[in-house]
Design a protein around this motif. Structure first.
Motif, short mmCIF file in Angstrom:
data_model
loop_
_atom_site.label_atom_id
_atom_site.label_comp_id
_atom_site.label_asym_id
_atom_site.label_seq_id
_atom_site.Cartn_x
_atom_site.Cartn_y
_atom_site.Cartn_z
N ALA A 90 0.85 -1.20 0.00
CA ALA A 90 0.00 0.00 0.00
C ALA A 90 0.88 1.25 0.00
CB ALA A 90 -0.92 0.00 1.22
N ALA A 91 1.96 1.22 0.79
CA ALA A 91 2.89 2.35 0.82
C ALA A 91 3.61 2.48 -0.52
CB ALA A 91 3.91 2.16 1.94
N LEU A 92 3.98 1.35 -1.11
CA LEU A 92 4.66 1.38 -2.40
C LEU A 92 3.76 1.95 -3.49
CD1 LEU A 92 7.23 0.69 -3.90
CD2 LEU A 92 6.41 -1.64 -4.19
N ASP A 93 2.48 1.61 -3.44
CA ASP A 93 1.53 2.17 -4.41
C ASP A 93 1.45 3.68 -4.27
OD1 ASP A 93 0.94 -0.30 -5.43
OD2 ASP A 93 -0.88 -0.58 -4.25
N ARG A 94 1.50 4.18 -3.05
CA ARG A 94 1.47 5.63 -2.84
C ARG A 94 2.74 6.28 -3.38
NH1 ARG A 94 0.30 7.00 3.21
NH2 ARG A 94 0.59 9.11 2.37
N ARG A 103 9.78 15.89 2.39
CA ARG A 103 8.72 15.92 3.39
C ARG A 103 7.68 14.83 3.12
NH1 ARG A 103 8.07 17.20 8.59
NH2 ARG A 103 5.89 17.62 9.06
N GLU A 104 7.35 14.63 1.86
CA GLU A 104 6.37 13.59 1.49
C GLU A 104 6.93 12.21 1.80
OE1 GLU A 104 3.85 15.54 -2.19
OE2 GLU A 104 5.84 14.72 -2.59
N TYR A 105 8.21 12.00 1.50
CA TYR A 105 8.83 10.72 1.83
C TYR A 105 8.84 10.49 3.34
CZ TYR A 105 10.56 9.47 -2.80
OH TYR A 105 10.65 9.08 -4.11
N GLN A 106 9.13 11.53 4.08
CA GLN A 106 9.18 11.42 5.53
C GLN A 106 7.81 11.03 6.09
OE1 GLN A 106 9.28 14.83 8.38
NE2 GLN A 106 11.44 14.26 8.59
N GLU A 107 6.77 11.69 5.59
CA GLU A 107 5.41 11.39 6.07
C GLU A 107 5.01 9.95 5.74
OE1 GLU A 107 2.99 14.39 4.33
OE2 GLU A 107 3.62 15.96 5.73
N LEU A 108 5.38 9.50 4.54
CA LEU A 108 4.98 8.15 4.13
C LEU A 108 5.77 7.08 4.88
CD1 LEU A 108 3.09 6.57 2.41
CD2 LEU A 108 4.66 6.77 0.50
N ILE A 109 7.08 7.27 5.01
CA ILE A 109 7.90 6.31 5.76
C ILE A 109 7.46 6.31 7.23
CG2 ILE A 109 10.22 5.83 6.62
CD1 ILE A 109 9.91 5.02 3.76
N LEU A 156 10.52 -3.13 0.07
CA LEU A 156 11.03 -2.05 0.91
C LEU A 156 12.29 -1.44 0.30
CD1 LEU A 156 10.51 -3.77 4.36
CD2 LEU A 156 9.41 -1.65 3.62
N GLU A 157 13.10 -2.28 -0.34
CA GLU A 157 14.30 -1.77 -1.01
C GLU A 157 13.91 -0.81 -2.14
OE1 GLU A 157 18.46 -3.68 -2.56
OE2 GLU A 157 16.61 -4.60 -3.31
N GLU A 158 12.82 -1.12 -2.83
CA GLU A 158 12.36 -0.22 -3.88
C GLU A 158 11.97 1.14 -3.31
OE1 GLU A 158 8.83 0.32 -7.23
OE2 GLU A 158 9.28 -1.70 -6.48
N LEU A 159 11.30 1.13 -2.16
CA LEU A 159 10.94 2.40 -1.52
C LEU A 159 12.19 3.22 -1.21
CD1 LEU A 159 8.24 1.35 1.13
CD2 LEU A 159 7.90 1.98 -1.25
N VAL A 160 13.20 2.54 -0.67
CA VAL A 160 14.43 3.23 -0.31
C VAL A 160 15.15 3.75 -1.56
CG1 VAL A 160 16.74 2.91 0.69
CG2 VAL A 160 14.74 1.95 1.84
N ASP A 161 15.21 2.92 -2.59
CA ASP A 161 15.88 3.34 -3.83
C ASP A 161 15.21 4.57 -4.45
OD1 ASP A 161 17.72 1.34 -3.60
OD2 ASP A 161 16.77 0.00 -5.05
N ARG A 162 13.88 4.60 -4.40
CA ARG A 162 13.16 5.74 -4.95
C ARG A 162 13.44 7.01 -4.13
NH1 ARG A 162 8.56 5.13 -8.34
NH2 ARG A 162 8.44 3.03 -9.22
N ALA A 163 13.49 6.85 -2.81
CA ALA A 163 13.78 8.00 -1.96
C ALA A 163 15.20 8.49 -2.16
CB ALA A 163 13.54 7.63 -0.49
#
Length: 231
Positions: A90-94, A103-109, A156-163
């Motif tokens: 769900a987080a990855l979809d967002r 700021r958006e990354y911080q709020e989502l993480i 989760l690695e994808e989330l980090v790579d995007r950030a």
């Protein structure tokens, strides 16, 4: 077929697992009872007879709905995995829908970190069962379970790579080490209890303690990744 302790099959990639199939109402009831018993006593400390008694069912009925004890144990782990995957994806979809600023990354993480803690709060047996599993050197997960763990880490690695690509996170930390450290912080808190210099172990589910832990967990992740710079 290779097996580990307790008869857990080590399935190959060509074999389809039934563990991912939706559970019937009766199977859910059995898995609920088994989750608590396995978390409290470990795999070897629980018999099918005890699980059946906890559900008010016969052993034959338990076998009919969930299979053998090893199959039931896999269903327990698979359900826990599915709940975690749902939060992460769900987080990855967002993320994929256009998160871009620090700021958006911080709020989502931060919201994902809170949600993972909330998952353990809602199902107290989760952390204890995982720690029992990890600390037993003879109880190795089967390949289906390993694929589920790795898929979660890769998401989760994808989330980090995007950030990182956006410049929101530092580039000089190891993602897998961070994720493993997060696991131990999260599950260790719910098993050992909230830090308390008077009673040693405070109630981890008490609102004041849980809120303080969530705040610490967010701060830990933000500082380790550099997301605190976006504050």
């Amino acid at each position: 077929m290779l097996k580990n302790r307790g008869g857990f099959p080590l399935k190959n990639a060509a074999q389809k697992s039934s563990d991912q199939e939706p559970l019937t109402q009766s199977a859910e009831r059995i898995v609920d009872a088994a989750t608590g018993l396995f978390a409290e006593h470990g795999y070897d400390g629980v018999s099918t007879r005890q699980i059946a008694a906890a559900c008010g069912l016969s052993i034959a009925t338990v076998h009919y709905h969930v299979g053998t004890k090893p199959e039931l144990y896999r269903k327990v782990i698979a359900r826990l995995n599915r709940e975690e995957h749902a939060l992460v994806h769900a987080a990855l979809d967002r993320f994929r829908q256009g998160v871009s600023t620090p700021r958006e990354y911080q709020e989502l993480i931060g919201s994902l970190t809170d949600a993972m803690a909330g998952l353990c709060h809602a199902s107290p047996q989760r952390a204890r069962l995982y720690l029992r599993r990890w600390l037993d050197p003879d109880d190795r997960p089967g390949r289906d379970e390993l694929r589920a763990y790795l898929a979660l880490y890769k998401a989760l690695e994808e989330l980090v790579d995007r950030a990182r690509a956006s410049g929101a996170m530092r580039a000089d930390f190891d993602t897998v080490t961070l994720l493993r450290s997060f696991d131990w912080l999260l599950y260790g808190y719910f098993v050992s209890g909230a830090p308390d210099l008077k009673s040693w172990c405070g109630d981890p589910h008490k609102k004041r303690n849980l809120d303080a832990f969530k705040s610490y967990l967010r701060d830990y992740v933000f500082r380790m990744t550099g997301l605190d710079a976006g504050q």
